[in-house]
Design a protein around this motif. Structure first.
Motif, PDB file in Angstrom:
ATOM      1  N   GLY A 124       0.853  -1.172   0.000  1.00 20.16           N
ATOM      2  CA  GLY A 124       0.000   0.000   0.000  1.00 20.16           C
ATOM      3  C   GLY A 124       0.896   1.230   0.000  1.00 20.16           C
ATOM      4  O   GLY A 124       2.122   1.126   0.092  1.00 20.16           O
ATOM      5  N   VAL A 125       0.288   2.394  -0.106  1.00 19.71           N
ATOM      6  CA  VAL A 125       1.046   3.643  -0.120  1.00 19.71           C
ATOM      7  C   VAL A 125       0.430   4.580   0.910  1.00 19.71           C
ATOM      8  O   VAL A 125      -0.795   4.731   0.970  1.00 19.71           O
ATOM      9  N   THR A 126       1.299   5.207   1.696  1.00 27.95           N
ATOM     10  CA  THR A 126       0.841   6.120   2.731  1.00 27.95           C
ATOM     11  C   THR A 126       1.582   7.448   2.636  1.00 27.95           C
ATOM     12  O   THR A 126       2.636   7.539   2.013  1.00 27.95           O
ATOM     13  N   ILE A 127       1.000   8.432   3.259  1.00 25.58           N
ATOM     14  CA  ILE A 127       1.684   9.695   3.540  1.00 25.58           C
ATOM     15  C   ILE A 127       1.661   9.831   5.050  1.00 25.58           C
ATOM     16  O   ILE A 127       0.607   9.683   5.680  1.00 25.58           O
ATOM     17  N   VAL A 128       2.818  10.078   5.637  1.00 27.30           N
ATOM     18  CA  VAL A 128       2.909  10.264   7.080  1.00 27.30           C
ATOM     19  C   VAL A 128       3.136  11.748   7.340  1.00 27.30           C
ATOM     20  O   VAL A 128       3.970  12.380   6.686  1.00 27.30           O
ATOM     21  N   SER A 156       4.169  23.966  12.094  1.00 31.19           N
ATOM     22  CA  SER A 156       4.095  23.845  10.638  1.00 31.19           C
ATOM     23  C   SER A 156       4.016  22.365  10.250  1.00 31.19           C
ATOM     24  O   SER A 156       4.743  21.537  10.799  1.00 31.19           O
ATOM     25  N   PRO A 157       3.146  22.046   9.284  1.00 28.07           N
ATOM     26  CA  PRO A 157       2.995  20.640   8.894  1.00 28.07           C
ATOM     27  C   PRO A 157       4.173  20.143   8.064  1.00 28.07           C
ATOM     28  O   PRO A 157       4.750  20.886   7.278  1.00 28.07           O
ATOM     29  N   VAL A 158       4.538  18.891   8.259  1.00 29.76           N
ATOM     30  CA  VAL A 158       5.531  18.204   7.433  1.00 29.76           C
ATOM     31  C   VAL A 158       4.963  16.833   7.090  1.00 29.76           C
ATOM     32  O   VAL A 158       4.148  16.276   7.833  1.00 29.76           O
ATOM     33  N   GLY A 159       5.383  16.303   5.950  1.00 34.22           N
ATOM     34  CA  GLY A 159       4.896  14.989   5.551  1.00 34.22           C
ATOM     35  C   GLY A 159       5.686  14.430   4.395  1.00 34.22           C
ATOM     36  O   GLY A 159       6.374  15.174   3.689  1.00 34.22           O
ATOM     37  N   LEU A 160       5.596  13.120   4.227  1.00 34.86           N
ATOM     38  CA  LEU A 160       6.289  12.452   3.138  1.00 34.86           C
ATOM     39  C   LEU A 160       5.557  11.172   2.756  1.00 34.86           C
ATOM     40  O   LEU A 160       4.817  10.595   3.549  1.00 34.86           O
ATOM     41  N   THR A 161       5.777  10.736   1.521  1.00 34.83           N
ATOM     42  CA  THR A 161       5.212   9.488   1.020  1.00 34.83           C
ATOM     43  C   THR A 161       6.037   8.333   1.576  1.00 34.83           C
ATOM     44  O   THR A 161       7.258   8.370   1.562  1.00 34.83           O
TER      45      THR A 161
END
Length: 165
Positions: A21-25, A33-38
């Motif tokens: 599966g694929v997620t973004i955390v 401030s928001p941060v995120g990555l695949t």
């Protein structure tokens, strides 16, 4: 030395052929401030308590933010969210300015219209080679009536309906 290179190539080939599966955390830094990555290194760990894990490469620019945060959210992407997947895999882009999101009651950045979101408190961190494994205790779950995304052989898409019971 050639044996190590050969093993690394085989390892990459095997793992690239393992469907995931694929997620973004996502999380927030000290200023909010928001941060995120695949991420596709995501798995369930335990039902009692509800625990999940994911891993982050030590070369990722936001690793210190994720390591120091006491919570994070895992977004399981829907099959039609390839653009969102690519956005959070890209560098040098204001990811959150290019998607629909809001802060949750747990003060986590939550991306809209994904298949599911698991909001977690950081339970444990484990150093493992060139990655850190983050284990989270699930504190909130939301799920939409959508098909999840599948990643296989460098392709993203919906799980074919013939695999559903």
């Amino acid at each position: 030395m050639n044996e190590i290179v050969d093993q690394t190539s085989k390892f990459k080939e095997v793992m690239g052929n393992y469907p995931t599966g694929v997620t973004i955390v996502t999380t927030a830094d000290d200023e909010g401030s928001p941060v995120g990555l695949t991420v596709n290194s995501f798995a369930s760990v335990s039902l009692d308590p509800l625990l999940i894990l994911w891993s982050i490469d030590h070369r990722v620019s936001t690793i210190d933010i994720f390591r120091s945060s006491d919570k994070f959210a895992v977004h399981v992407l829907a099959g039609d969210q390839t653009e969102l997947c690519n956005l959070f895999a890209s560098k040098g882009i204001d990811r959150f300015n290019n998607c629909d999101w809001k802060l949750s009651e747990h003060n986590l950045p939550i991306i809209s219209d994904v298949f599911a979101v698991l909001q977690c408190k950081t339970f444990k961190q484990v150093e493992a080679g060139d990655h850190t494994i983050l284990i989270g205790k699930v504190i909130d779950i939301t799920k939409e009536n959508k098909d999840p995304m599948l990643y296989h052989r460098r392709n993203f898409g919906v799980i074919p309906s013939k695999f559903y019971a």
